[in-house]
Design a protein around this motif. Structure first.
Motif, PDB file in Angstrom:
ATOM      1  N   MET A 573       8.878   3.470  10.476  1.00 15.69           N
ATOM      2  CA  MET A 573       8.982   2.045  10.184  1.00 15.69           C
ATOM      3  C   MET A 573       9.946   1.784   9.031  1.00 15.69           C
ATOM      4  O   MET A 573       9.861   2.405   7.978  1.00 15.69           O
ATOM      5  N   GLU A 574      10.871   0.848   9.260  1.00 14.33           N
ATOM      6  CA  GLU A 574      11.768   0.378   8.219  1.00 14.33           C
ATOM      7  C   GLU A 574      11.587  -1.124   8.084  1.00 14.33           C
ATOM      8  O   GLU A 574      11.538  -1.841   9.090  1.00 14.33           O
ATOM      9  N   VAL A 575      11.490  -1.618   6.844  1.00 10.90           N
ATOM     10  CA  VAL A 575      11.244  -3.029   6.588  1.00 10.90           C
ATOM     11  C   VAL A 575      12.351  -3.586   5.698  1.00 10.90           C
ATOM     12  O   VAL A 575      12.650  -3.016   4.635  1.00 10.90           O
ATOM     13  N   GLY A 576      12.964  -4.684   6.133  1.00 14.47           N
ATOM     14  CA  GLY A 576      14.055  -5.290   5.386  1.00 14.47           C
ATOM     15  C   GLY A 576      13.574  -6.134   4.223  1.00 14.47           C
ATOM     16  O   GLY A 576      12.372  -6.364   4.025  1.00 14.47           O
ATOM     17  N   ASP A 577      14.548  -6.649   3.463  1.00 14.66           N
ATOM     18  CA  ASP A 577      14.233  -7.400   2.247  1.00 14.66           C
ATOM     19  C   ASP A 577      13.554  -8.740   2.521  1.00 14.66           C
ATOM     20  O   ASP A 577      12.937  -9.306   1.620  1.00 14.66           O
ATOM     21  N   GLY A 578      13.672  -9.258   3.714  1.00 19.93           N
ATOM     22  CA  GLY A 578      13.113 -10.576   3.994  1.00 19.93           C
ATOM     23  C   GLY A 578      11.613 -10.599   4.220  1.00 19.93           C
ATOM     24  O   GLY A 578      11.035 -11.652   4.517  1.00 19.93           O
ATOM     25  N   CYS A 579      10.933  -9.465   4.079  1.00 20.35           N
ATOM     26  CA  CYS A 579       9.487  -9.406   4.317  1.00 20.35           C
ATOM     27  C   CYS A 579       8.739 -10.299   3.327  1.00 20.35           C
ATOM     28  O   CYS A 579       8.983 -10.243   2.119  1.00 20.35           O
ATOM     29  N   THR A 580       7.842 -11.123   3.845  1.00 18.63           N
ATOM     30  CA  THR A 580       7.030 -12.008   3.000  1.00 18.63           C
ATOM     31  C   THR A 580       5.569 -11.585   2.960  1.00 18.63           C
ATOM     32  O   THR A 580       4.710 -12.341   2.503  1.00 18.63           O
ATOM     33  N   LEU A 581       5.295 -10.389   3.448  1.00 18.27           N
ATOM     34  CA  LEU A 581       3.942  -9.821   3.423  1.00 18.27           C
ATOM     35  C   LEU A 581       2.926 -10.665   4.191  1.00 18.27           C
ATOM     36  O   LEU A 581       1.751 -10.675   3.857  1.00 18.27           O
ATOM     37  N   THR A 582       3.379 -11.363   5.212  1.00 18.06           N
ATOM     38  CA  THR A 582       2.415 -12.030   6.093  1.00 18.06           C
ATOM     39  C   THR A 582       1.642 -10.951   6.845  1.00 18.06           C
ATOM     40  O   THR A 582       2.159  -9.861   7.095  1.00 18.06           O
ATOM     41  N   PRO A 583       0.422 -11.235   7.250  1.00 13.71           N
ATOM     42  CA  PRO A 583      -0.418 -10.186   7.857  1.00 13.71           C
ATOM     43  C   PRO A 583      -0.151  -9.947   9.337  1.00 13.71           C
ATOM     44  O   PRO A 583      -0.906  -9.229   9.984  1.00 13.71           O
ATOM     45  N   ALA A 601       0.972  -6.097  -3.818  1.00 19.07           N
ATOM     46  CA  ALA A 601       1.987  -6.753  -2.966  1.00 19.07           C
ATOM     47  C   ALA A 601       2.817  -5.712  -2.223  1.00 19.07           C
ATOM     48  O   ALA A 601       4.044  -5.763  -2.189  1.00 19.07           O
ATOM     49  N   THR A 602       2.131  -4.749  -1.599  1.00 19.71           N
ATOM     50  CA  THR A 602       2.804  -3.642  -0.924  1.00 19.71           C
ATOM     51  C   THR A 602       2.413  -3.601   0.550  1.00 19.71           C
ATOM     52  O   THR A 602       1.238  -3.781   0.893  1.00 19.71           O
ATOM     53  N   LEU A 603       3.398  -3.364   1.390  1.00 17.15           N
ATOM     54  CA  LEU A 603       3.149  -3.106   2.810  1.00 17.15           C
ATOM     55  C   LEU A 603       3.212  -1.605   3.007  1.00 17.15           C
ATOM     56  O   LEU A 603       4.208  -0.960   2.630  1.00 17.15           O
ATOM     57  N   GLU A 604       2.149  -1.014   3.587  1.00 19.64           N
ATOM     58  CA  GLU A 604       2.058   0.433   3.715  1.00 19.64           C
ATOM     59  C   GLU A 604       1.997   0.854   5.183  1.00 19.64           C
ATOM     60  O   GLU A 604       1.479   0.133   6.031  1.00 19.64           O
ATOM     61  N   PHE A 605       2.510   2.045   5.433  1.00 22.98           N
ATOM     62  CA  PHE A 605       2.671   2.547   6.802  1.00 22.98           C
ATOM     63  C   PHE A 605       2.096   3.953   6.909  1.00 22.98           C
ATOM     64  O   PHE A 605       2.282   4.788   6.020  1.00 22.98           O
ATOM     65  N   ASN A 606       1.381   4.207   8.030  1.00 18.61           N
ATOM     66  CA  ASN A 606       0.777   5.513   8.293  1.00 18.61           C
ATOM     67  C   ASN A 606       1.475   6.134   9.499  1.00 18.61           C
ATOM     68  O   ASN A 606       1.198   5.781  10.646  1.00 18.61           O
ATOM     69  N   HIS A 607       2.392   7.050   9.231  1.00 17.33           N
ATOM     70  CA  HIS A 607       3.182   7.676  10.301  1.00 17.33           C
ATOM     71  C   HIS A 607       2.305   8.510  11.224  1.00 17.33           C
ATOM     72  O   HIS A 607       2.566   8.614  12.426  1.00 17.33           O
ATOM     73  N   GLU A 608       1.267   9.092  10.680  1.00 18.70           N
ATOM     74  CA  GLU A 608       0.369   9.944  11.465  1.00 18.70           C
ATOM     75  C   GLU A 608      -0.303   9.152  12.579  1.00 18.70           C
ATOM     76  O   GLU A 608      -0.632   9.694  13.634  1.00 18.70           O
ATOM     77  N   ASP A 653       7.801  -3.239  -1.151  1.00 18.60           N
ATOM     78  CA  ASP A 653       7.158  -3.647  -2.398  1.00 18.60           C
ATOM     79  C   ASP A 653       7.521  -5.092  -2.677  1.00 18.60           C
ATOM     80  O   ASP A 653       8.700  -5.437  -2.786  1.00 18.60           O
ATOM     81  N   GLY A 654       6.522  -5.939  -2.805  1.00 18.21           N
ATOM     82  CA  GLY A 654       6.754  -7.347  -3.088  1.00 18.21           C
ATOM     83  C   GLY A 654       6.105  -7.750  -4.396  1.00 18.21           C
ATOM     84  O   GLY A 654       5.866  -6.934  -5.284  1.00 18.21           O
ATOM     85  N   GLU A 655       5.818  -9.022  -4.533  1.00 17.17           N
ATOM     86  CA  GLU A 655       5.168  -9.557  -5.727  1.00 17.17           C
ATOM     87  C   GLU A 655       4.155 -10.581  -5.290  1.00 17.17           C
ATOM     88  O   GLU A 655       4.449 -11.432  -4.443  1.00 17.17           O
ATOM     89  N   MET A 656       2.955 -10.521  -5.844  1.00 13.17           N
ATOM     90  CA  MET A 656       1.899 -11.457  -5.474  1.00 13.17           C
ATOM     91  C   MET A 656       1.893 -12.655  -6.430  1.00 13.17           C
ATOM     92  O   MET A 656       2.133 -12.523  -7.624  1.00 13.17           O
ATOM     93  N   ARG A 657       1.609 -13.818  -5.872  1.00  8.60           N
ATOM     94  CA  ARG A 657       1.459 -15.032  -6.687  1.00  8.60           C
ATOM     95  C   ARG A 657      -0.013 -15.175  -7.058  1.00  8.60           C
ATOM     96  O   ARG A 657      -0.892 -15.080  -6.200  1.00  8.60           O
ATOM     97  N   GLU A 658      -0.250 -15.425  -8.367  1.00  8.32           N
ATOM     98  CA  GLU A 658      -1.619 -15.582  -8.857  1.00  8.32           C
ATOM     99  C   GLU A 658      -1.964 -17.057  -8.971  1.00  8.32           C
ATOM    100  O   GLU A 658      -1.124 -17.885  -9.354  1.00  8.32           O
ATOM    101  N   CYS A 659      -3.207 -17.378  -8.659  1.00  4.45           N
ATOM    102  CA  CYS A 659      -3.669 -18.775  -8.690  1.00  4.45           C
ATOM    103  C   CYS A 659      -3.642 -19.317 -10.126  1.00  4.45           C
ATOM    104  O   CYS A 659      -4.103 -18.657 -11.067  1.00  4.45           O
ATOM    105  N   ASN A 660      -3.098 -20.518 -10.280  1.00  5.51           N
ATOM    106  CA  ASN A 660      -3.023 -21.152 -11.600  1.00  5.51           C
ATOM    107  C   ASN A 660      -4.393 -21.470 -12.179  1.00  5.51           C
ATOM    108  O   ASN A 660      -4.533 -21.645 -13.391  1.00  5.51           O
ATOM    109  N   ASN A 661      -5.406 -21.517 -11.312  1.00  5.54           N
ATOM    110  CA  ASN A 661      -6.740 -21.895 -11.785  1.00  5.54           C
ATOM    111  C   ASN A 661      -7.626 -20.673 -12.027  1.00  5.54           C
ATOM    112  O   ASN A 661      -8.103 -20.452 -13.139  1.00  5.54           O
ATOM    113  N   CYS A 662      -7.820 -19.855 -10.959  1.00  2.00           N
ATOM    114  CA  CYS A 662      -8.751 -18.724 -11.090  1.00  2.00           C
ATOM    115  C   CYS A 662      -8.065 -17.402 -11.404  1.00  2.00           C
ATOM    116  O   CYS A 662      -8.722 -16.413 -11.744  1.00  2.00           O
TER     117      CYS A 662
END
Length: 712
Positions: A573-583, A601-608, A653-662
């Protein structure tokens, strides 16, 4: 189960050392021999069965008449005829190999048969109901022959039957030419094209006025090449339609002598030329439905065909030569088991084990291969001594049980009769229904078990299933993989012609001579058909079995390449820069080979686990996933010892947005920015008192924020 084996030299016409063969047979309660078992040896055979209380026999005898005689003798001694199994020590060994090779091969074939019987699947049948509607195309004699038993419709297909010698009194005759046949047994749809509609009253005016020999009388129809003209206006019911009309008729079976093999597609209940007594009998037998052996084990919960309207693996649909598999939905496949012809093409192509051949099962094939290659005796045995062996280059031969098997038997008969000089290396045969059964898992397992080479012996251009091309592609891929494993090329395809033994002898002899001894020892590997991964797939699925075999090979080789090419059941699996970590990709993956870590904020892959089905690539909404085939050793957990979780590797590897409240991480920055750019203007003023945008709040806090605003 008490098992006895009986070896015969067929009145010393076989080059088989009976004592040596007995010593090489293992895993049975008693091994006996006779120079003429079916005559002088019968009393001794009866005595052995009684003395050892045997209830299963393995006998070396290829002659069908003698086999029936031996079955009767066994039955008289209390052994069920179905518990008597036969091995060809004559045509397949004693008549085409020297004594040492024939003796070794005979013992190994008995051992393989015993191992295979222990893994034999219990029989199972399936039924499919149908009616008695039979379409017969342009064959009045067949229509008449079936009329007493079935509801027969004779489709004229341009012919006329005014003077037919066949008795068509109880046959419905339909005008029109066949434009196509769709459906399958019990639900065929025949499309007919005609220039005369159902309003015709057979008044004969068009026959009288129309062009000679271009308008038939019974049934009335007009040739597609007939010219238009005033004569077409004579019909009192306006039934002439020169532009043509099309209609569909439904039938349970169809007899269509002129249809091509491509049109038939291997469908049950569809018969093409030659039409003979056996065809008539088959049609009658299938009236009302069919009962046949169930050839497949299906576990569709592990199928990788797709999910959530996203297509994935389509291998079984593409390779089936009999239209027994179809895409029932965009994200699912369906099997029509009544149409299955037991060739195994779908099972060798399926990476997950969703479809598995019942007999021979992959486990049975594995056990037979291991038994054929296993040395005997404390010091490695006389059957396998690489310094001066009777089997100098052990070659596993997957032999098609149809024409290829018959051709090899004919070579033995030609040699015994002095009609041809036939002697070739003692290849070790594993009978398969068709060489379509053989896939990359079978080839890799044979190498892991110590084979110097693997011969795929099929029917070539005369194959009753999919022909030679799939085998050629498989051999190319397997040789690519074996080269990458530093084993060189060890696979070849052969199509023996019964009339040309010399060509096969030369080809297989050249193949054997050019093989280097394998660094993988024989007798050490016994497959489980599984991997260490926590998978729900059945044992001996192609992906898991191949991976297990490659791991066994890697214990004895040190290849330079990290990626083993040619193995299509593995994806990288190869993932380009445009990944938004949608499920999407992790949700769609049928083997759970993709996961999201929201904290990092990481997408992980299991080759096995990945079977290279392509569902993630097809379903990626950002179109940033690329899958490449091949087994990458560097991605396997045993080669990633320093990793915290060695089976998983980060592919984005991405970055997660944290809630301004909690403060809870709730989505990736990429996803948040994408949604904000799409609908930000619409919702910008919904919470004017909020700290920042509404997109800076998690779902729970956003809902509370909007609720408070509404109750302001």
């Amino acid at each position: 189960m008490r098992v006895g084996s009986f070896v015969c030299s067929c009145a010393d016409t076989c080059e088989v050392d009976l004592e040596g063969a007995r010593e090489g047979i293992e895993g049975v309660d008693v091994a006996a021999s006779s120079r003429l078992l079916c005559e002088d040896g019968l009393p001794a055979m009866e005595h052995v069965i009684e003395e050892y209380d045997l209830d299963e026999l393995i006998v070396t005898c290829p002659e069908s008449r003698v086999q029936r005689k031996l079955e009767r003798v066994a039955e008289q001694q209390g052994v069920h005829p179905d518990a008597v199994s036969f091995v060809d020590q004559r045509e397949g060994a004693g008549w085409v190999h020297d004594e040492a090779g024939a003796t070794a091969k005979t013992a190994r074939m008995v051992n393989a048969r015993q191992a295979g019987l222990e893994a034999e699947s219990p029989s199972r049948t399936l039924t499919r109901e149908a009616g008695e509607r039979v379409a017969v195309v342009a064959d009045p004699d067949t229509a008449a022959a079936l009329a007493d038993d079935a509801d027969v419709t004779l489709i004229a297909d341009g012919d006329e039957y005014v003077d037919s010698a066949a008795d068509l009194d109880h046959v419905t005759i339909e005008r029109g030419r066949v434009a196509g046949v769709d459906g399958r047994f019990g639900e065929f749809e025949v499309r007919l094209e005609s220039r005369v509609t159902e309003e015709c009253i057979s008044c004969m005016k068009c026959v009288h006025e129309g062009p000679d020999e271009q308008v038939t009388r019974y049934p009335v129809d007009i040739d597609p090449d007939a010219p238009d003209g005033a004569w077409t206006d004579v019909c009192p019911t306006d039934a002439i339609e020169m532009d043509g009309v099309e209609r569909e008729l439904e039938f349970d079976q169809i007899v269509y002598p002129a249809a091509t093999r491509r049109t038939r597609g291997g469908r049950v209940g569809f018969y093409t030329a030659p039409i003979d007594a056996a065809t008539i009998s088959a049609v009658r037998k299938h009236l009302g439905g069919i009962e046949k052996p169930a050839h497949l084990d299906l576990e569709m919960e592990v199928c990788a065909a797709g999910d959530s309207s996203q297509p994935g693996c389509n291998e079984c649909v593409e390779v089936c030569p009999h239209d027994a598999v179809e895409r029932s939905r965009i994200d699912a496949v369906a099997f029509h088991e009544e149409a299955c012809q037991n060739c195994g093409a779908c099972t060798s192509a399926c990476p997950t084990g969703a479809t598995m051949l019942r007999e021979p099962s992959n486990e049975r094939i594995a056990r037979e291969v291991e038994a054929l290659l296993r040395p005997t005796g404390e010091e490695g045995g006389w059957l396998l001594n690489r310094s001066g062996s009777d089997v100098d280059a052990p070659i596993v031969a997957f032999v098609c049980s149809e024409e290829a098997d018959d051709a090899l038997a004919e070579y033995g008969r030609l040699a015994a009769a002095g009609k041809a000089d036939v002697e070739y290396p003692p290849i070790l045969p594993v009978r398969v229904n068709c060489t379509d059964t053989v896939g990359e898992a079978h080839g890799m397992h044979a190498l892991a078990s110590g084979a110097d080479g693997v011969a795929i012996v099929g029917c070539g251009g005369d194959c009753l299933h999919s022909g030679p091309e799939p085998k050629a592609d498989l051999v190319d891929r397997l040789n690519r993989a074996s080269r990458d494993l530093e084993l060189g090329e060890r696979f070849a395809f052969f199509a023996p012609d019964a009339d040309e033994p010399g060509a096969f002898v030369e080809a297989i002899s050249t193949f054997a001579v050019e093989l280097e001894p394998s660094p993988v020892p024989a007798g050490e590997h016994e497959a489980t058909g599984e991997t260490d991964a926590d998978r729900e797939n059945p044992a001996f699925d192609s992906h898991g079995w191949t991976l297990e075999s490659v791991r066994a090979i890697l214990e004895h080789v040190d290849p330079e390449r990290e990626v083993i090419r040619g193995l299509t059941d593995f994806g990288r699996m190869e993932v380009g820069d445009g990944c938004t970590l949608t499920p999407t990709c992790s949700t769609l993956c049928p083997t759970d080979a993709i996961r999201r870590d929201e904290e990092t904020a990481t997408l992980e892959f299991n080759h096995e686990r990945c079977v290279n089905c392509g569902t993630c690539e097809e379903g990626c909404i950002e179109d940033v996933i690329t899958m490449r085939e091949g087994l990458d050793r560097s991605l396997l957990p045993e080669n990633r010892g320093d990793a915290d979780d060695p089976a998983w590797i980060a592919v984005h590897d991405g970055e997660m947005r944290e809630c301004n409240n909690c403060g809870k991480p709730f989505t990736s920055e990429g996803s948040a920015r994408k949604i904000q750019s799409a609908v930000g203007d619409v919702v910008a003023d919904l919470a004017p008192g909020a700290r920042g945008s509404v997109f800076d709040y998690c779902g729970d806090c956003r809902a509370q924020l909007l609720y408070d605003r509404g109750n302001g």
